[in-house]
Design an enzyme around this catalytic site. Structure first.
Site, PDB file in Angstrom:
ATOM      1  N   ARG A  59       3.147  -0.164  -9.878  1.00  0.00           N
ATOM      2  CA  ARG A  59       4.173   0.721  -9.313  1.00  0.00           C
ATOM      3  C   ARG A  59       4.170   2.105  -9.953  1.00  0.00           C
ATOM      4  O   ARG A  59       5.227   2.732 -10.083  1.00  0.00           O
ATOM      5  CB  ARG A  59       5.577   0.097  -9.447  1.00  0.00           C
ATOM      6  CG  ARG A  59       5.759  -1.217  -8.715  1.00  0.00           C
ATOM      7  CD  ARG A  59       5.917  -0.956  -7.216  1.00  0.00           C
ATOM      8  NE  ARG A  59       6.217  -2.175  -6.507  1.00  0.00           N
ATOM      9  CZ  ARG A  59       7.437  -2.507  -6.095  1.00  0.00           C
ATOM     10  NH1 ARG A  59       8.437  -1.723  -6.308  1.00  0.00           N
ATOM     11  NH2 ARG A  59       7.622  -3.640  -5.450  1.00  0.00           N
ATOM     12  N   ARG A 106       9.166   5.663  -6.774  1.00  0.00           N
ATOM     13  CA  ARG A 106      10.411   6.403  -6.946  1.00  0.00           C
ATOM     14  C   ARG A 106      10.626   7.040  -8.304  1.00  0.00           C
ATOM     15  O   ARG A 106      11.487   7.904  -8.450  1.00  0.00           O
ATOM     16  CB  ARG A 106      11.597   5.485  -6.604  1.00  0.00           C
ATOM     17  CG  ARG A 106      11.784   5.329  -5.103  1.00  0.00           C
ATOM     18  CD  ARG A 106      12.820   4.312  -4.777  1.00  0.00           C
ATOM     19  NE  ARG A 106      12.360   2.992  -5.221  1.00  0.00           N
ATOM     20  CZ  ARG A 106      13.041   1.872  -5.090  1.00  0.00           C
ATOM     21  NH1 ARG A 106      14.239   1.905  -4.548  1.00  0.00           N
ATOM     22  NH2 ARG A 106      12.548   0.728  -5.507  1.00  0.00           N
ATOM     23  N   ARG A 121       8.305  11.537   0.660  1.00  0.00           N
ATOM     24  CA  ARG A 121       8.812  10.403   1.433  1.00  0.00           C
ATOM     25  C   ARG A 121      10.099  10.724   2.203  1.00  0.00           C
ATOM     26  O   ARG A 121      10.560   9.922   3.004  1.00  0.00           O
ATOM     27  CB  ARG A 121       9.076   9.227   0.486  1.00  0.00           C
ATOM     28  CG  ARG A 121       7.904   8.255   0.271  1.00  0.00           C
ATOM     29  CD  ARG A 121       7.653   7.341   1.473  1.00  0.00           C
ATOM     30  NE  ARG A 121       8.876   6.846   2.066  1.00  0.00           N
ATOM     31  CZ  ARG A 121       9.614   5.852   1.579  1.00  0.00           C
ATOM     32  NH1 ARG A 121       9.230   5.210   0.521  1.00  0.00           N
ATOM     33  NH2 ARG A 121      10.716   5.477   2.178  1.00  0.00           N
ATOM     34  N   ASP A 157       2.197  -1.886   0.491  1.00  0.00           N
ATOM     35  CA  ASP A 157       3.136  -2.917   0.057  1.00  0.00           C
ATOM     36  C   ASP A 157       2.550  -4.274   0.416  1.00  0.00           C
ATOM     37  O   ASP A 157       1.731  -4.370   1.337  1.00  0.00           O
ATOM     38  CB  ASP A 157       4.506  -2.746   0.725  1.00  0.00           C
ATOM     39  CG  ASP A 157       5.552  -3.609   0.034  1.00  0.00           C
ATOM     40  OD1 ASP A 157       6.089  -3.169  -1.002  1.00  0.00           O
ATOM     41  OD2 ASP A 157       5.793  -4.753   0.480  1.00  0.00           O
ATOM     42  N   TYR A 197       8.784 -14.635   0.889  1.00  0.00           N
ATOM     43  CA  TYR A 197       9.508 -13.690   1.748  1.00  0.00           C
ATOM     44  C   TYR A 197       9.597 -14.199   3.184  1.00  0.00           C
ATOM     45  O   TYR A 197      10.623 -14.067   3.853  1.00  0.00           O
ATOM     46  CB  TYR A 197       8.830 -12.315   1.726  1.00  0.00           C
ATOM     47  CG  TYR A 197       9.106 -11.543   0.454  1.00  0.00           C
ATOM     48  CD1 TYR A 197      10.378 -11.022   0.199  1.00  0.00           C
ATOM     49  CD2 TYR A 197       8.121 -11.343  -0.498  1.00  0.00           C
ATOM     50  CE1 TYR A 197      10.646 -10.320  -0.975  1.00  0.00           C
ATOM     51  CE2 TYR A 197       8.373 -10.638  -1.671  1.00  0.00           C
ATOM     52  CZ  TYR A 197       9.645 -10.139  -1.901  1.00  0.00           C
ATOM     53  OH  TYR A 197       9.903  -9.457  -3.063  1.00  0.00           O
TER      54      TYR A 197
HETATM   55  C1  LIG Z   1       7.131  -8.179  -4.773  1.00  0.00           C
HETATM   56  C2  LIG Z   1       6.393  -6.956  -4.273  1.00  0.00           C
HETATM   57  C3  LIG Z   1       6.789  -6.139  -3.175  1.00  0.00           C
HETATM   58  N1  LIG Z   1       5.864  -5.122  -3.064  1.00  0.00           N
HETATM   59  C4  LIG Z   1       4.911  -5.250  -4.045  1.00  0.00           C
HETATM   60  C5  LIG Z   1       5.203  -6.420  -4.789  1.00  0.00           C
HETATM   61  C6  LIG Z   1       4.365  -6.960  -5.901  1.00  0.00           C
HETATM   62  C7  LIG Z   1       4.551  -6.154  -7.133  1.00  0.00           C
HETATM   63  C8  LIG Z   1       5.826  -6.468  -7.879  1.00  0.00           C
HETATM   64  O1  LIG Z   1       5.960  -7.631  -8.321  1.00  0.00           O
HETATM   65  O2  LIG Z   1       6.643  -5.576  -8.026  1.00  0.00           O
HETATM   66  C9  LIG Z   1       3.705  -4.445  -4.276  1.00  0.00           C
HETATM   67  C10 LIG Z   1       3.798  -2.985  -4.187  1.00  0.00           C
HETATM   68  N2  LIG Z   1       4.702  -2.218  -3.486  1.00  0.00           N
HETATM   69  C11 LIG Z   1       4.405  -0.905  -3.651  1.00  0.00           C
HETATM   70  C12 LIG Z   1       3.226  -0.801  -4.425  1.00  0.00           C
HETATM   71  C13 LIG Z   1       2.583   0.551  -4.631  1.00  0.00           C
HETATM   72  C14 LIG Z   1       1.495   0.811  -5.474  1.00  0.00           C
HETATM   73  C15 LIG Z   1       1.873   0.983  -6.940  1.00  0.00           C
HETATM   74  O3  LIG Z   1       1.951  -0.013  -7.661  1.00  0.00           O
HETATM   75  O4  LIG Z   1       2.023   2.151  -7.368  1.00  0.00           O
HETATM   76  C16 LIG Z   1       2.858  -2.096  -4.791  1.00  0.00           C
HETATM   77  C17 LIG Z   1       1.700  -2.550  -5.652  1.00  0.00           C
HETATM   78  C18 LIG Z   1       5.132   0.236  -3.090  1.00  0.00           C
HETATM   79  C19 LIG Z   1       6.582   0.089  -2.842  1.00  0.00           C
HETATM   80  N3  LIG Z   1       7.235  -0.990  -2.290  1.00  0.00           N
HETATM   81  C20 LIG Z   1       8.568  -0.700  -2.176  1.00  0.00           C
HETATM   82  C21 LIG Z   1       8.805   0.602  -2.666  1.00  0.00           C
HETATM   83  C22 LIG Z   1      10.153   1.282  -2.717  1.00  0.00           C
HETATM   84  C23 LIG Z   1      10.552   1.726  -1.337  1.00  0.00           C
HETATM   85  C24 LIG Z   1      10.856   3.172  -1.246  1.00  0.00           C
HETATM   86  O5  LIG Z   1      10.300   4.003  -2.000  1.00  0.00           O
HETATM   87  O6  LIG Z   1      11.628   3.512  -0.331  1.00  0.00           O
HETATM   88  C25 LIG Z   1       7.566   1.120  -3.061  1.00  0.00           C
HETATM   89  C26 LIG Z   1       7.259   2.497  -3.606  1.00  0.00           C
HETATM   90  C27 LIG Z   1       9.573  -1.612  -1.570  1.00  0.00           C
HETATM   91  C28 LIG Z   1       9.530  -3.001  -2.060  1.00  0.00           C
HETATM   92  N4  LIG Z   1       8.596  -3.920  -1.694  1.00  0.00           N
HETATM   93  C29 LIG Z   1       8.829  -5.108  -2.376  1.00  0.00           C
HETATM   94  C30 LIG Z   1       9.975  -4.905  -3.187  1.00  0.00           C
HETATM   95  C31 LIG Z   1      10.593  -5.953  -4.086  1.00  0.00           C
HETATM   96  C32 LIG Z   1      10.403  -3.578  -2.989  1.00  0.00           C
HETATM   97  C33 LIG Z   1      11.518  -2.854  -3.692  1.00  0.00           C
HETATM   98  C34 LIG Z   1      12.746  -2.642  -2.863  1.00  0.00           C
HETATM   99  C35 LIG Z   1      13.585  -1.558  -3.486  1.00  0.00           C
HETATM  100  O7  LIG Z   1      13.945  -1.694  -4.664  1.00  0.00           O
HETATM  101  O8  LIG Z   1      13.871  -0.592  -2.790  1.00  0.00           O
HETATM  102  C36 LIG Z   1       7.959  -6.315  -2.279  1.00  0.00           C
END
Ligand SMILES: Cc1c2[nH]c(c1CCC(=O)O)Cc1[nH]c(c(CCC(=O)O)c1C)Cc1[nH]c(c(CCC(=O)O)c1C)Cc1[nH]c(c(C)c1CCC(=O)O)C2
Length: 327
Positions: free
Chosen positions: A10, A14, A23, A59, A134
């Site tokens: 990540r 954000r 974004r 994602d 999920y």
């Molecule tokens: C469980 C999981 C998800 N997504 C992901 C996982 C596995 C990694 C982990 O264990 O954290 C994987 C993921 N999601 C995202 C990345 C981007 C690449 C990186 O690592 O920089 C990666 C590797 C972008 C994202 N994925 C997400 C965001 C945030 C959304 C936004 O910016 O509006 C980003 C940048 C959304 C997301 N997607 C998911 C979650 C739990 C969330 C967070 C929701 C929130 O707190 O808003 C599912």
């Protein structure tokens, strides 16, 4: 490499003001389908922090969306699935993934490999268990009661679901590698909810199928989950080259559990980043000391960068790891 390589799960996202800016007004999943935006967001942390690898901005639910599963990512919550997968009839909604379903990924990786030059690009996918959690729960869960109800109560249906997800995940990783990704990470973020015997019986075969499907490309395969202290040996057995470790198990102990022949990735507690710079250095030193005798070490956090992290703390951390592991 002249020092221990370092990148952050990540690292794009954000915590970066430049991410929040590009974004603005664009929903998460839409941003993942726009190659120019994907490339820009992937490159942002590389430019800012001098990390040793980029991770493809996407994602874990993107391939599911691409085959027509009705889901969305709600800010502050995570992925939500309109109609959860609960029955055998629901499995029909999980069709195979073709490269054409995710042509924007191929295009974005083409842009990225040109921009990145020698800096590796890590592709990724969600592992079958975490995706299933999920799909069955319909959203994030702390207890995974519906997923576990299927796993314990209808092992045949569960195995078929995981096998189907393994096929989709393998196809998605192949697209990324064939487009130019130089390593891949399989995220089984929530698998730490399982006991080892259940992992071995109900999850390992599907994860092993994914890792095996991409073994022939020769790119390093990383396998990561949270709270997996009791599963590390089995996660190594599933076939990865590198096992990702969260902050709960020191890396020297993790290496004993994983066994010989594998590198480890990790494992600074992400919340340490909210402490003083001196505390970050002390805790980083502990990670590096525990990693001293490993067969290979990729420095990372034990989970993703928290959104409220001060980006400067990450830049300082990269600098610290580079200077203190210089060979
Ligand atoms: C469980 C999981 C998800 N997504 C992901 C996982 C596995 C990694 C982990 O264990 O954290 C994987 C993921 N999601 C995202 C990345 C981007 C690449 C990186 O690592 O920089 C990666 C590797 C972008 C994202 N994925 C997400 C965001 C945030 C959304 C936004 O910016 O509006 C980003 C940048 C959304 C997301 N997607 C998911 C979650 C739990 C969330 C967070 C929701 C929130 O707190 O808003 C599912």
């Amino acid at each position: 490499m002249p020092h221990t390589p370092v990148w952050f799960m990540r690292q794009a996202g954000r915590s970066l003001p430049e991410y929040r800016k590009v974004r603005e007004g664009i929903p998460m999943l839409e941003s993942c389908t726009r190659p120019d935006l994907v490339a820009e967001i992937t490159l942002q942390p590389v430019r800012r922090h001098n990390v040793d690898a980029a991770i493809y901005y996407s994602d874990i639910v993107v391939p599911l969306k691409a085959i027509g599963i009705d889901l969305d990512i709600k800010p502050g919550i995570g992925p939500l699935v309109e109609r959860p997968i609960r029955t055998r009839a629901d499995l029909d909604r999980l069709r195979d993934l073709t490269p054409e379903d995710v042509s924007y990924v191929t295009e974005a990786i083409g842009l990225l490999t040109r921009e990145l030059g020698p800096t590796p690009l890590i592709g990724f996918a969600g592992a079958p268990f975490t995706l299933a959690s999920y799909l069955i729960e319909g959203g994030p869960s702390r207890t995974f009661e519906n997923a576990k109800a299927m796993m314990y109560g209808d092992p045949g249906l569960w195995a078929e679901l995981l096998d189907r997800l393994a096929g989709i995940t393998a196809a998605f990783l192949k697209v990324q590698i064939e487009a130019g990704a130089s390593a891949v990470q399989l995220f089984d973020s929530w698998v730490g909810a399982l006991a080892p015997a259940d992992y071995r019986r109900s999850v390992l075969p599907a994860s092993a199928k994914v890792l095996d499907a991409v073994a022939g490309y020769g790119v390093p395969r990383i396998h990561f989950g949270v709270g997996t202290g009791e599963l590390l040996h089995l996660m190594g057995e599933a076939g990865a080259d590198v096992v990702g470790v969260d902050w709960r198990v020191p890396l020297d102990e993790a290496a004993r559990r994983v066994g010989p022949g594998k590198a480890l990735q990790g494992n600074l507690d992400p919340t340490v980043l909210f402490a003083t710079p001196e505390a970050v250095e002390t805790k980083t030193r502990e990670v590096l000391d525990a990693a001293a005798a490993l067969e290979g070490h990729v420095f990372n956090l034990g989970h993703g960068v928290p959104p409220a992290t001060d980006p400067d703390a990450l830049t300082r951390l990269v600098e610290y790891v580079h200077t203190h592991t210089a060979r």
